[in-house]
Design an enzyme around this catalytic site. Sequence first.
Site, PDB file in Angstrom:
ATOM      1  CB  CYS A  33      87.068  78.656  71.813  1.00 55.42           C
ATOM      2  SG  CYS A  33      87.825  80.302  71.879  1.00 55.42           S
ATOM      3  CG  ASP A 444      65.324  41.433  74.541  1.00 52.58           C
ATOM      4  OD1 ASP A 444      65.556  41.611  75.787  1.00 52.58           O
ATOM      5  OD2 ASP A 444      64.377  42.346  74.068  1.00 52.58           O
TER       6      ASP A 444
END
Length: 500
Positions: A33, A444
């Site tokens: 599971c 950047d």
Amino acid sequence: MLDDDQRYRAVHSRDPRFDGVFYTAVRTTGIYCRPSCPARTPQRENTRFYPTAAAAQEAGYRACKRCRPDLAPGSPEWNGRADLVGRAMRLIQDGAVDRTGVDGLAHGLGYSTRQLRRLLTTEVGAGPVALARSERAQTARILTETTDMPLTDVAFAAGFGSVRQFNETMQAIHGHSPTQLRERSRARPWADGVPGTIALRLPYREPIDLDAMLGFLGDRAVDGVEAHDGHIYRRVLRLPGGPGTAELSPGPDGPYVLCRLRLTDPADLTAAVQRCRRMLDLDADPAAVAEPLGEDPLLGGVVRRHRGIRSPGHVDPAELAIRAVLGQQVSVKAARTLAGRLAARFGEPLPDGLADGTGLTRAFPSPETLAEADPADLGLTLSRGRALVGLADAIATGGVDLGPGADRESTERDLLRLYGIGPWTAGYIRMRGMADPDVFLSGDLGVRLGLEGLGAPRSPGEAAALAHRWSPWRSYTTHLLWASLSDGEPAEPTDTGSRG
């Protein structure tokens, strides 16, 4: 790393954050599971833990019919790891074993088949054949449940060598025959049965700011190749068996993305799904990212304002690399315009019927096509045209490897050796094209403005030094700083900066 006692506590509390991180199996029932399974918690002495579904299957367990562990998100570990096992797992998830065999997989990674098998078995509890078998069974289940393909065709499209092998594998792993799975799928309203469309759900760990991420992709959408209407994002996929299209939108009733695919070759389903997952960063663990960044005195407020932020990747690293060159030192809008012109001129038109009614018309130009182009005839500056053609040639000839099994450090070095490729471009390709979670774009302009808005140093050197404390989540930090530009005074989010 979790020990078994910690794993058992996660199972006892049914914590969904660990779904896909590990799997729990019950010795007395023979079932495995996800940790959040709503069934009664098994006794500790009867519980076993496995790092992958394939490992549980190899140990003789079948999937729980109640919690459907095959629908759990993938483990974030494989995207973050740069070692051989991480690279191999990304390739296997992309369908490499079915395309090249285990020998081809090992050769591409630079190891012997025996070494690869030993390392994978030790680390993840299953060898490459078992891992590919698990992926194959999931592909077959999706095709069985969401299409009207004859089951014989499903078997071979999913990569099984025979119908008998297909039937036996599906029964062993899913506890149902293919015929039973198809009958049970009739009551799935999201699988709308549109002819030629494969509908499926892509699960993720909450929280997620999906609208922001689809908007990020939509802002950069290239006409004809991508489309975004504010809710649904569509794009063309370049896949091993031919072009395809993907349509992605928020799931209406659960933590999943609704995905509709049209494929030239159904055998490309595994690759298409994994590429969409990487583009949306759906295997991320938002809690693992938010906890350290949220405690940071500089970033904490941004993290709280942008819960569930992800680091979007891309479905085609080669396309992303070309577009990074187009975006050097220009705005997002200008880069999008340049990419649209390139696609209109050099892109390959889609076959009739593949994208009817979607607004998609063509695939982005391949590296092979662009490598043959004249740098002076691309509508760019000559220097940028040379950089673009040189990069395309390096990708087409194998001088630069951008595939899921590539060594990221080596690829970045190879990129930086090329004409016109500087640190920003190489870093952006690594962050988005190669889905690296730990890249900080210190040069950047948007990052620098974000840092300035938070009162932090904005020079590239100071920003890079500061960012060391945010490792291994620096890609998420980059996106948080971009997102922070909209938190105060209106400012246009931009990726412009030192891009060459």
